[in-house]
Design a protein around this motif. Structure first.
Motif, PDB file in Angstrom:
ATOM      1  N   SER A   1      -3.500  -5.144  -1.267  1.00  0.00           N
ATOM      2  CA  SER A   1      -2.445  -4.581  -2.109  1.00  0.00           C
ATOM      3  C   SER A   1      -1.249  -5.517  -2.154  1.00  0.00           C
TER       4      SER A   1
ATOM      5  N   LYS B   1       2.233   1.766  -3.474  1.00  0.00           N
ATOM      6  CA  LYS B   1       1.195   2.366  -4.326  1.00  0.00           C
ATOM      7  C   LYS B   1       1.120   3.869  -4.094  1.00  0.00           C
ATOM      8  N   ASN B   2       1.143   4.282  -2.833  1.00  0.00           N
ATOM      9  CA  ASN B   2       1.095   5.712  -2.516  1.00  0.00           C
ATOM     10  C   ASN B   2       2.353   6.426  -3.004  1.00  0.00           C
TER      11      ASN B   2
ATOM     12  N   TYR C   1       4.300  -1.850  -7.594  1.00  0.00           N
ATOM     13  CA  TYR C   1       2.926  -2.162  -7.204  1.00  0.00           C
ATOM     14  C   TYR C   1       2.234  -2.955  -8.306  1.00  0.00           C
TER      15      TYR C   1
ATOM     16  N   GLU D   1       0.841  -1.207   0.000  1.00  0.00           N
ATOM     17  CA  GLU D   1       0.000   0.000   0.000  1.00  0.00           C
ATOM     18  C   GLU D   1       0.867   1.245   0.000  1.00  0.00           C
TER      19      GLU D   1
ATOM     20  N   GLY E   1      -1.205  -4.182  -7.936  1.00  0.00           N
ATOM     21  CA  GLY E   1      -2.657  -4.205  -7.798  1.00  0.00           C
ATOM     22  C   GLY E   1      -3.113  -4.960  -6.561  1.00  0.00           C
TER      23      GLY E   1
ATOM     24  N   GLU F   1       4.246   5.595  -5.568  1.00  0.00           N
ATOM     25  CA  GLU F   1       4.231   5.731  -7.023  1.00  0.00           C
ATOM     26  C   GLU F   1       3.350   6.887  -7.483  1.00  0.00           C
TER      27      GLU F   1
ATOM     28  N   GLN G   1       2.813  -6.166  -4.036  1.00  0.00           N
ATOM     29  CA  GLN G   1       3.932  -5.619  -4.802  1.00  0.00           C
ATOM     30  C   GLN G   1       5.005  -6.684  -5.010  1.00  0.00           C
TER      31      GLN G   1
END
Length: 296
Positions: free
Chosen positions: A261, A145-146, A268, A142, A270, A148, A263
C-alpha cells in the motif's frame, strides 16, 4: 490584477464546516481592500478551473482552505506561475501546516496568508506524481486506505483506523533501495518518503528533515513493536539501525518483493512494487511565520 486574492476551498476536507472560515476571509479581505474570488473544489477538473481563474484575475496570492491534498492540487495547477500560496489549515490532518509552525487561530493565519514573506520549498516527484509533504509505503498507507473507507472522519477516525490496522498487521515486506548510496536491502513495515519532519498528528518521523535543502529522507521502519511505536509517538524516534534507518538523498529507486500500500500526502494511491523518487528543488512559494525561514 493588484489587490486580487483567490481563495480555493475544499468543502469536504476534514469533514469540517468551512462557513466560519470563509466568512473570516471575506471580512479580512474587505477590511484590507482586497477583491476576493472564491472557488470551491468539486473533484471534477479542479486544476483546470483554478488555472482559468488565475489567468482571468491574476491574483497576488492564492489562499488554500483544505488539507495537504488540496494544497498539492493548487501547487500543481500553479507549477509554471510565480505565485505565493497562503495556507488556511482545514483538513483532517494538516501536515504541511504543522511543519511550517502555522498558528491555531484563523485570525493569525489570515495575517500570515495575506501579508507574510514566503519561503521556497522543495517538492518530491514519485513515479511522476508530486508530493509536498510525506508519502509512505506500508502500515500508514494501509491505515489511510481503511480511513477512506470509514464513516468516522477527523482525528478520531485516524486514531481508530490506526488501532485496527496495527491489530491486523501482515508480514513485513522486503525492500531494495538504490541510489547514490550503498544499496539497502531490508525487511520493512513502512518506508516514509519525507520532505519534512512531522505528520499532521504532530508525530515526528524525520527529525532532521528540511523542506528547502534539495534533499528528501527515506525513513525505513523495520520494526514496529509497541516499544518502537511508543518512542515514535512520544517524539523520540529510535535511531537503532535494527529498528529504523534514515537515508538522505536527492533520488532513489525503491522496489518491493510484494505489492505494498502506498499513499501521497494523505491520499491512498493503491499498491506499488516500484517507486522512482527524485527531488524538485524550490518548486513552491508558501507564506510562513516570521521565524520560519530561520528555523527551516
Amino acid at each position: 490584477m493588484k489587490n486580487n486574492i483567490l481563495l480555493v476551498v475544499n468543502p469536504v476536507s476534514g469533514d469540517l464546516d468551512k462557513s466560519e472560515l470563509i466568512a473570516a476571509v471575506k471580512a479580512f479581505a474587505g477590511q484590507h481592500n482586497y477583491i476576493l474570488t472564491i472557488y470551491s473544489t468539486t473533484g471534477n477538473a479542479d486544476i483546470e478551473e483554478i488555472k482559468t481563474l488565475y489567468e482571468r484575475y491574476k491574483p497576488e496570492r492564492i489562499l488554500v482552505a483544505g488539507g495537504d491534498g488540496t494544497i498539492k492540487m493548487v501547487t500543481e495547477a500553479m507549477q509554471n506561475d510565480n505565485i505565493i500560496i497562503g495556507i488556511l489549515p482545514a483538513g483532517s490532518a494538516n501536515g504541511l501546516a504543522v511543519d511550517l509552525n502555522l498558528p491555531e487561530t484563523i485570525a493569525e493565519n489570515l495575517e500570515i496568508a495575506f501579508f507574510n514573506d514566503y519561503m521556497e520549498i522543495d517538492i518530491i516527484c514519485i513515479n511522476g506524481k508530486k508530493s509536498i509533504h510525506l508519502s509512505d509505503l506500508g502500515v500508514n498507507a494501509e491505515m489511510i486506505k481503511n480511513y477512506e473507507g470509514s464513516a468516522i472522519r477527523g482525528k478520531l477516525g485516524y486514531a481508530l483506523q490506526t488501532l485496527y490496522t496495527l491489530a491486523d498487521l501482515n508480514d513485513p515486506f522486503v525492500a531494495t533501495i538504490s541510489g547514490d548510496f550503498p544499496t539497502v536491502i531490508s525487511e520493512a513495515r513502512m518506508i516514509v518518503i519525507a520532505n519534512s519532519q512531522k505528520y499532521g498528528t504532530g508525530i515526528s518521523i524525520n527529525p532532521n528533515g528540511k523542506m528547502d535543502d534539495g534533499k528528501f529522507e527515506l525513513v525505513i521502519l523495520k520494526n514496529m513493536d509497541l516499544l518502537v511505536l511508543g518512542k515514535i509517538i512520544a517524539g523520540n524516534i529510535p535511531l537503532n539501525v535494527n529498528d529504523v534507518e534514515i537515508i538522505s538523498t536527492n533520488k532513489a529507486i525503491i522496489t518491493t518483493n510484494i505489492p505494498v500500500s502506498f499513499q501521497i500526502d494523505g491520499e491512498y494511491c493503491g499498491m506499488e512494487t516500484r517507486l522512482e523518487v527524485k527531488i524538485l528543488p524550490k518548486q513552491m512559494k508558501v507564506a510562513v511565520p516570521e521565524s520560519q525561514k530561520i528555523i527551516i
